[in-house]
Design a protein around this motif. Structure first.
Motif, PDB file in Angstrom:
ATOM      1  N   GLU A   1     -40.374 -17.882 -33.308  1.00 21.90           N
ATOM      2  CA  GLU A   1     -40.808 -17.284 -32.052  1.00 21.90           C
ATOM      3  C   GLU A   1     -42.178 -16.619 -32.164  1.00 21.90           C
ATOM      4  OE1 GLU A   1     -37.684 -14.780 -30.655  1.00 21.90           O
ATOM      5  OE2 GLU A   1     -36.258 -16.430 -30.541  1.00 21.90           O
ATOM      6  N   LYS A   2     -42.702 -16.537 -33.367  1.00 25.63           N
ATOM      7  CA  LYS A   2     -44.012 -15.933 -33.613  1.00 25.63           C
ATOM      8  C   LYS A   2     -44.813 -16.899 -34.474  1.00 25.63           C
ATOM      9  CE  LYS A   2     -42.299 -11.245 -33.302  1.00 25.63           C
ATOM     10  NZ  LYS A   2     -42.153  -9.959 -33.946  1.00 25.63           N
ATOM     11  N   ALA A   3     -46.023 -16.534 -34.818  1.00 29.13           N
ATOM     12  CA  ALA A   3     -46.878 -17.430 -35.602  1.00 29.13           C
ATOM     13  C   ALA A   3     -46.240 -17.825 -36.931  1.00 29.13           C
ATOM     14  CB  ALA A   3     -48.239 -16.786 -35.844  1.00 29.13           C
TER      15      ALA A   3
ATOM     16  N   ASP B   1     -38.150 -15.444 -38.447  1.00 30.80           N
ATOM     17  CA  ASP B   1     -36.696 -15.614 -38.406  1.00 30.80           C
ATOM     18  C   ASP B   1     -36.152 -15.215 -39.778  1.00 30.80           C
ATOM     19  OD1 ASP B   1     -34.038 -16.515 -38.577  1.00 30.80           O
ATOM     20  OD2 ASP B   1     -34.433 -18.218 -37.249  1.00 30.80           O
ATOM     21  N   PRO B   2     -35.456 -14.089 -39.892  1.00 25.19           N
ATOM     22  CA  PRO B   2     -34.956 -13.643 -41.194  1.00 25.19           C
ATOM     23  C   PRO B   2     -33.977 -14.624 -41.829  1.00 25.19           C
ATOM     24  CG  PRO B   2     -34.072 -12.266 -39.430  1.00 25.19           C
ATOM     25  CD  PRO B   2     -35.077 -13.186 -38.806  1.00 25.19           C
TER      26      PRO B   2
ATOM     27  N   LEU C   1     -34.456 -17.706 -42.388  1.00 22.99           N
ATOM     28  CA  LEU C   1     -35.160 -18.588 -43.320  1.00 22.99           C
ATOM     29  C   LEU C   1     -35.229 -17.954 -44.700  1.00 22.99           C
ATOM     30  CD1 LEU C   1     -36.756 -21.101 -44.083  1.00 22.99           C
ATOM     31  CD2 LEU C   1     -38.805 -19.950 -43.219  1.00 22.99           C
ATOM     32  N   LEU C   2     -35.615 -16.701 -44.755  1.00 22.76           N
ATOM     33  CA  LEU C   2     -35.721 -16.006 -46.038  1.00 22.76           C
ATOM     34  C   LEU C   2     -34.357 -15.965 -46.729  1.00 22.76           C
ATOM     35  CD1 LEU C   2     -37.806 -14.616 -47.786  1.00 22.76           C
ATOM     36  CD2 LEU C   2     -37.279 -12.483 -46.608  1.00 22.76           C
ATOM     37  N   GLU C   3     -33.319 -15.688 -45.970  1.00 27.56           N
ATOM     38  CA  GLU C   3     -31.961 -15.662 -46.514  1.00 27.56           C
ATOM     39  C   GLU C   3     -31.572 -17.034 -47.084  1.00 27.56           C
ATOM     40  OE1 GLU C   3     -27.501 -15.270 -44.699  1.00 27.56           O
ATOM     41  OE2 GLU C   3     -29.031 -13.929 -43.887  1.00 27.56           O
ATOM     42  N   LEU C   4     -31.857 -18.084 -46.336  1.00 34.14           N
ATOM     43  CA  LEU C   4     -31.536 -19.442 -46.771  1.00 34.14           C
ATOM     44  C   LEU C   4     -32.279 -19.806 -48.055  1.00 34.14           C
ATOM     45  CD1 LEU C   4     -30.175 -22.197 -46.147  1.00 34.14           C
ATOM     46  CD2 LEU C   4     -32.247 -22.761 -44.852  1.00 34.14           C
ATOM     47  N   LEU C   5     -33.555 -19.489 -48.113  1.00 29.62           N
ATOM     48  CA  LEU C   5     -34.349 -19.805 -49.306  1.00 29.62           C
ATOM     49  C   LEU C   5     -33.828 -19.066 -50.531  1.00 29.62           C
ATOM     50  CD1 LEU C   5     -37.896 -19.829 -47.674  1.00 29.62           C
ATOM     51  CD2 LEU C   5     -36.550 -21.813 -48.404  1.00 29.62           C
ATOM     52  N   HIS C   6     -33.473 -17.802 -50.354  1.00 29.57           N
ATOM     53  CA  HIS C   6     -32.933 -17.035 -51.477  1.00 29.57           C
ATOM     54  C   HIS C   6     -31.577 -17.576 -51.922  1.00 29.57           C
ATOM     55  CE1 HIS C   6     -36.119 -14.189 -51.865  1.00 29.57           C
ATOM     56  NE2 HIS C   6     -35.960 -13.692 -50.639  1.00 29.57           N
TER      57      HIS C   6
ATOM     58  N   LYS D   1     -46.085 -12.842 -49.479  1.00 28.87           N
ATOM     59  CA  LYS D   1     -45.641 -11.442 -49.490  1.00 28.87           C
ATOM     60  C   LYS D   1     -44.161 -11.326 -49.855  1.00 28.87           C
ATOM     61  CE  LYS D   1     -48.889  -9.557 -46.112  1.00 28.87           C
ATOM     62  NZ  LYS D   1     -49.043  -9.019 -44.740  1.00 28.87           N
ATOM     63  N   SER D   2     -43.400 -12.385 -49.586  1.00 23.25           N
ATOM     64  CA  SER D   2     -41.967 -12.388 -49.900  1.00 23.25           C
ATOM     65  C   SER D   2     -41.690 -12.850 -51.324  1.00 23.25           C
ATOM     66  CB  SER D   2     -41.218 -13.289 -48.909  1.00 23.25           C
ATOM     67  OG  SER D   2     -41.296 -12.746 -47.608  1.00 23.25           O
ATOM     68  N   GLY D   3     -42.749 -13.108 -52.090  1.00 19.55           N
ATOM     69  CA  GLY D   3     -42.592 -13.423 -53.501  1.00 19.55           C
ATOM     70  C   GLY D   3     -42.570 -14.894 -53.870  1.00 19.55           C
TER      71      GLY D   3
END
Length: 84
Positions: A7-9, A14-15, A17-22, A49-51
Motif C-alpha cells: 500500500e506504500k512505496a 506489509d509486516p 512479508l518480513l514475518e514470512l521471510l524470517h 534496514k531489516s538486516g
C-alpha cells in the motif's frame, strides 16, 4: 500461497512479508520491478534496514528518469545495497 499487499512505496509496508521471510530463514533478497527511483529503491532500503543483504540487478529494473536513478544508485550503494 502467500499474499503480500503493498500500500506504500516499500513492499515492506506489509509486516507479513518480513514475518514470512524470517520464517523461511531468508537472508538475501534480490529486488526487481518498476520504478527504480521509488518503489524498488524504497523496498531495498527497508530490506537493508531489516538486516537482509540486498541486490538490485539493474537490467530487471524499470526506470522513468535515468539521471535520477543514477544518483539514487550511488546513495543505495552507500547504504550497503549491491548494485549490479
Amino acid at each position: 500461497m502467500h499474499l503480500i499487499l503493498k500500500e506504500k512505496a516499500s513492499v515492506f509496508s506489509d509486516p507479513g512479508l518480513l514475518e514470512l521471510l524470517h520464517q523461511h530463514s531468508v537472508t538475501e533478497i534480490e529486488i526487481i520491478g518498476i520504478d527504480g527511483c521509488c518503489c524498488v529503491a524504497s523496498s531495498a532500503v527497508d530490506a537493508c534496514k531489516s538486516g537482509f543483504h540486498v541486490t538490485l540487478p539493474c537490467e530487471f529494473i524499470g526506470v522513468r528518469n535515468m539521471a535520477k536513478f543514477e544518483e539514487r544508485k550511488k546513495k543505495l550503494a552507500e547504504d550497503g545495497i549491491t548494485i549490479l
